[in-house]
Design a protein around this motif. Structure first.
Motif, PDB file in Angstrom:
ATOM      1  N   PRO A   1       0.809  -1.226   0.000  1.00 44.90           N
ATOM      2  CA  PRO A   1       0.000   0.000   0.000  1.00 44.90           C
ATOM      3  C   PRO A   1       0.839   1.270   0.000  1.00 44.90           C
ATOM      4  CG  PRO A   1      -0.060  -1.074   2.157  1.00 44.90           C
ATOM      5  CD  PRO A   1       0.610  -2.028   1.228  1.00 44.90           C
ATOM      6  N   GLU A   2       2.087   1.180   0.391  1.00 44.81           N
ATOM      7  CA  GLU A   2       2.951   2.358   0.417  1.00 44.81           C
ATOM      8  C   GLU A   2       3.697   2.564  -0.897  1.00 44.81           C
ATOM      9  OE1 GLU A   2       5.528   2.128   3.768  1.00 44.81           O
ATOM     10  OE2 GLU A   2       3.898   2.075   5.232  1.00 44.81           O
ATOM     11  N   CYS A   3       3.535   1.629  -1.824  1.00 42.61           N
ATOM     12  CA  CYS A   3       4.230   1.737  -3.109  1.00 42.61           C
ATOM     13  C   CYS A   3       3.311   2.389  -4.132  1.00 42.61           C
ATOM     14  CB  CYS A   3       4.673   0.353  -3.594  1.00 42.61           C
ATOM     15  SG  CYS A   3       5.583   0.406  -5.148  1.00 42.61           S
ATOM     16  N   ASN A   4       3.794   3.445  -4.771  1.00 40.37           N
ATOM     17  CA  ASN A   4       2.977   4.145  -5.762  1.00 40.37           C
ATOM     18  C   ASN A   4       3.361   3.776  -7.188  1.00 40.37           C
ATOM     19  OD1 ASN A   4       5.441   5.384  -6.010  1.00 40.37           O
ATOM     20  ND2 ASN A   4       4.760   7.412  -5.319  1.00 40.37           N
ATOM     21  N   ARG A   5       4.083   2.704  -7.348  1.00 43.39           N
ATOM     22  CA  ARG A   5       4.532   2.272  -8.673  1.00 43.39           C
ATOM     23  C   ARG A   5       4.038   0.855  -8.939  1.00 43.39           C
ATOM     24  NH1 ARG A   5       9.547  -0.226 -10.548  1.00 43.39           N
ATOM     25  NH2 ARG A   5       9.936   0.305 -12.732  1.00 43.39           N
ATOM     26  N   ARG A   6       2.938   0.719  -9.675  1.00 37.72           N
ATOM     27  CA  ARG A   6       2.384  -0.583  -9.996  1.00 37.72           C
ATOM     28  C   ARG A   6       3.079  -1.152 -11.235  1.00 37.72           C
ATOM     29  NH1 ARG A   6       1.262   0.078  -5.616  1.00 37.72           N
ATOM     30  NH2 ARG A   6      -0.760   0.245  -4.597  1.00 37.72           N
ATOM     31  N   LEU A   7       3.334  -2.448 -11.205  1.00 34.38           N
ATOM     32  CA  LEU A   7       4.023  -3.115 -12.301  1.00 34.38           C
ATOM     33  C   LEU A   7       3.046  -4.074 -12.989  1.00 34.38           C
ATOM     34  CD1 LEU A   7       7.402  -3.931 -10.510  1.00 34.38           C
ATOM     35  CD2 LEU A   7       6.885  -2.000 -12.008  1.00 34.38           C
ATOM     36  N   ASN A   8       2.533  -3.669 -14.125  1.00 32.63           N
ATOM     37  CA  ASN A   8       1.564  -4.478 -14.865  1.00 32.63           C
ATOM     38  C   ASN A   8       2.327  -5.426 -15.791  1.00 32.63           C
ATOM     39  OD1 ASN A   8      -0.939  -5.387 -15.560  1.00 32.63           O
ATOM     40  ND2 ASN A   8      -1.435  -3.678 -16.916  1.00 32.63           N
ATOM     41  N   LEU A   9       3.010  -6.388 -15.165  1.00 33.13           N
ATOM     42  CA  LEU A   9       3.950  -7.241 -15.885  1.00 33.13           C
ATOM     43  C   LEU A   9       3.571  -8.710 -15.745  1.00 33.13           C
ATOM     44  CD1 LEU A   9       7.274  -5.496 -14.768  1.00 33.13           C
ATOM     45  CD2 LEU A   9       5.972  -5.110 -16.876  1.00 33.13           C
ATOM     46  N   LEU A  10       4.042  -9.503 -16.700  1.00 39.18           N
ATOM     47  CA  LEU A  10       3.751 -10.936 -16.760  1.00 39.18           C
ATOM     48  C   LEU A  10       5.042 -11.693 -17.040  1.00 39.18           C
ATOM     49  CD1 LEU A  10       1.788 -13.435 -17.250  1.00 39.18           C
ATOM     50  CD2 LEU A  10       1.780 -12.715 -19.654  1.00 39.18           C
TER      51      LEU A  10
ATOM     52  N   GLU B   1      15.042  -3.352 -29.199  1.00 40.32           N
ATOM     53  CA  GLU B   1      14.923  -2.267 -28.219  1.00 40.32           C
ATOM     54  C   GLU B   1      14.331  -2.755 -26.904  1.00 40.32           C
ATOM     55  OE1 GLU B   1      13.478   1.483 -29.641  1.00 40.32           O
ATOM     56  OE2 GLU B   1      14.258   1.154 -31.661  1.00 40.32           O
ATOM     57  N   ILE B   2      14.754  -3.935 -26.477  1.00 41.49           N
ATOM     58  CA  ILE B   2      14.385  -4.447 -25.160  1.00 41.49           C
ATOM     59  C   ILE B   2      15.214  -3.693 -24.124  1.00 41.49           C
ATOM     60  CG2 ILE B   2      14.363  -6.485 -23.672  1.00 41.49           C
ATOM     61  CD1 ILE B   2      14.070  -8.168 -26.244  1.00 41.49           C
ATOM     62  N   PRO B   3      14.581  -3.021 -23.166  1.00 45.75           N
ATOM     63  CA  PRO B   3      15.313  -2.111 -22.272  1.00 45.75           C
ATOM     64  C   PRO B   3      16.398  -2.774 -21.436  1.00 45.75           C
ATOM     65  CG  PRO B   3      12.939  -1.731 -22.118  1.00 45.75           C
ATOM     66  CD  PRO B   3      13.130  -2.984 -22.903  1.00 45.75           C
TER      67      PRO B   3
ATOM     68  N   ASN C   1      22.231  -4.056  -9.882  1.00 40.23           N
ATOM     69  CA  ASN C   1      21.408  -2.871 -10.117  1.00 40.23           C
ATOM     70  C   ASN C   1      20.559  -3.069 -11.376  1.00 40.23           C
ATOM     71  OD1 ASN C   1      20.590  -0.034  -9.748  1.00 40.23           O
ATOM     72  ND2 ASN C   1      21.740   0.286 -11.640  1.00 40.23           N
ATOM     73  N   SER C   2      19.248  -2.837 -11.246  1.00 41.28           N
ATOM     74  CA  SER C   2      18.323  -2.971 -12.366  1.00 41.28           C
ATOM     75  C   SER C   2      17.493  -1.708 -12.487  1.00 41.28           C
ATOM     76  CB  SER C   2      17.414  -4.184 -12.144  1.00 41.28           C
ATOM     77  OG  SER C   2      16.311  -4.150 -13.029  1.00 41.28           O
ATOM     78  N   ASN C   3      17.420  -1.142 -13.689  1.00 48.56           N
ATOM     79  CA  ASN C   3      16.573   0.030 -13.910  1.00 48.56           C
ATOM     80  C   ASN C   3      15.093  -0.332 -13.836  1.00 48.56           C
ATOM     81  OD1 ASN C   3      18.783   1.675 -14.236  1.00 48.56           O
ATOM     82  ND2 ASN C   3      18.672   1.760 -16.473  1.00 48.56           N
ATOM     83  N   LEU C   4      14.746  -1.530 -14.313  1.00 46.29           N
ATOM     84  CA  LEU C   4      13.347  -1.943 -14.304  1.00 46.29           C
ATOM     85  C   LEU C   4      12.858  -2.218 -12.889  1.00 46.29           C
ATOM     86  CD1 LEU C   4      10.810  -2.714 -15.910  1.00 46.29           C
ATOM     87  CD2 LEU C   4      11.749  -5.037 -16.121  1.00 46.29           C
ATOM     88  N   PHE C   5      13.739  -2.775 -12.056  1.00 45.43           N
ATOM     89  CA  PHE C   5      13.397  -3.098 -10.671  1.00 45.43           C
ATOM     90  C   PHE C   5      14.407  -2.431  -9.734  1.00 45.43           C
ATOM     91  CE2 PHE C   5      12.071  -6.802 -13.255  1.00 45.43           C
ATOM     92  CZ  PHE C   5      10.700  -6.737 -13.044  1.00 45.43           C
TER      93      PHE C   5
END
Length: 208
Positions: free
Chosen positions: A62-71, A144-146, A192-196
């Motif tokens: 609930p304290e995280c404002n970054r939802r990850l709509n990932l599969l 162009e996969i990040p 270190n990951s930019n995505l996570f």
């Protein structure tokens, strides 16, 4: 001695004969055996599990404002649009759920054609390490996969890729201006990951 060249397959032939077999992928018409040993699959599973836990943590905190709509699909093939006879099968792939609606083959087959649907791919290095360190670096950058992870838990890669002496290496490739900038991590290093960005992960955590 007579040399017999490898049989060249089309994408359609590969899907018909090997599409459901996670052992194989297709590169320029040539069948590649991914050699999925027990330790290889253990590392792949550990990576997928850590990523999935991070996705859940973000989505249900609930304290995280970054939802990850990932599969993270169980199996998935990538069909690069510019390659007629290539079907890549990453060990782990993270997809954008929203963009799956734009995938022409997804409803019938677990095949991704658009690079922008893919947020991250991970390859666990086998004896055919040249594909992971060279060919797939080019293919995934072209799509162009990040983010692209190369997990060389046995230190199999060439000296030009992992240095001397050889040792277990985790390489994170981040796409910058369509070219991957690579950062290497050894045992004990925090990855270190930019995505996570909040993912707490070390190579030690996923070793078999």
């Amino acid at each position: 001695m007579t040399y017999t060249p490898p049989k060249v397959l089309t994408f359609a032939q590969f899907i018909a004969d090997y599409g459901d077999n996670p052992r194989y992928e297709l590169i320029d018409g040539e069948l590649r055996d991914m050699e999925p040993t027990g330790p290889h699959e253990e590392v792949s599973g550990n990576i997928a599990g850590r990523i999935y836990s991070e996705i859940l943590r973000n989505n249900f905190d609930p304290e995280c404002n970054r939802r990850l709509n990932l599969l993270i699909p169980k199996t998935c093939l990538i069909k690069p649009p510019a390659a007629e006879a290539t079907a890549l099968r990453p060990d782990v792939i993270v997809l954008d759920k929203i963009k799956l609606s734009q995938e022409p083959l997804w409803q019938k087959e677990p095949i991704i054609c658009n690079g922008n649907t893919i947020k991250l791919v991970a390859e666990v290095v086998s004896t055919n390490w040249q594909d992971d360190y060279a060919r797939k670096v080019e293919e995934y950058a072209f799509l162009e996969i990040p983010e692209y992870w190369i997990i060389d838990f046995r230190g199999l890669g060439g000296l030009q890729f992992i240095g001397n002496p050889k040792q277990p290496t985790f390489t994170v490739c981040q796409l910058v201006n369509r070219v991957y900038q690579q950062q290497q991590y050894r045992l004990g290093d925090t990855i270190n990951s930019n995505l996570f960005p909040n993912l707490e992960l070390k190579l030690d955590d996923i070793m078999p």
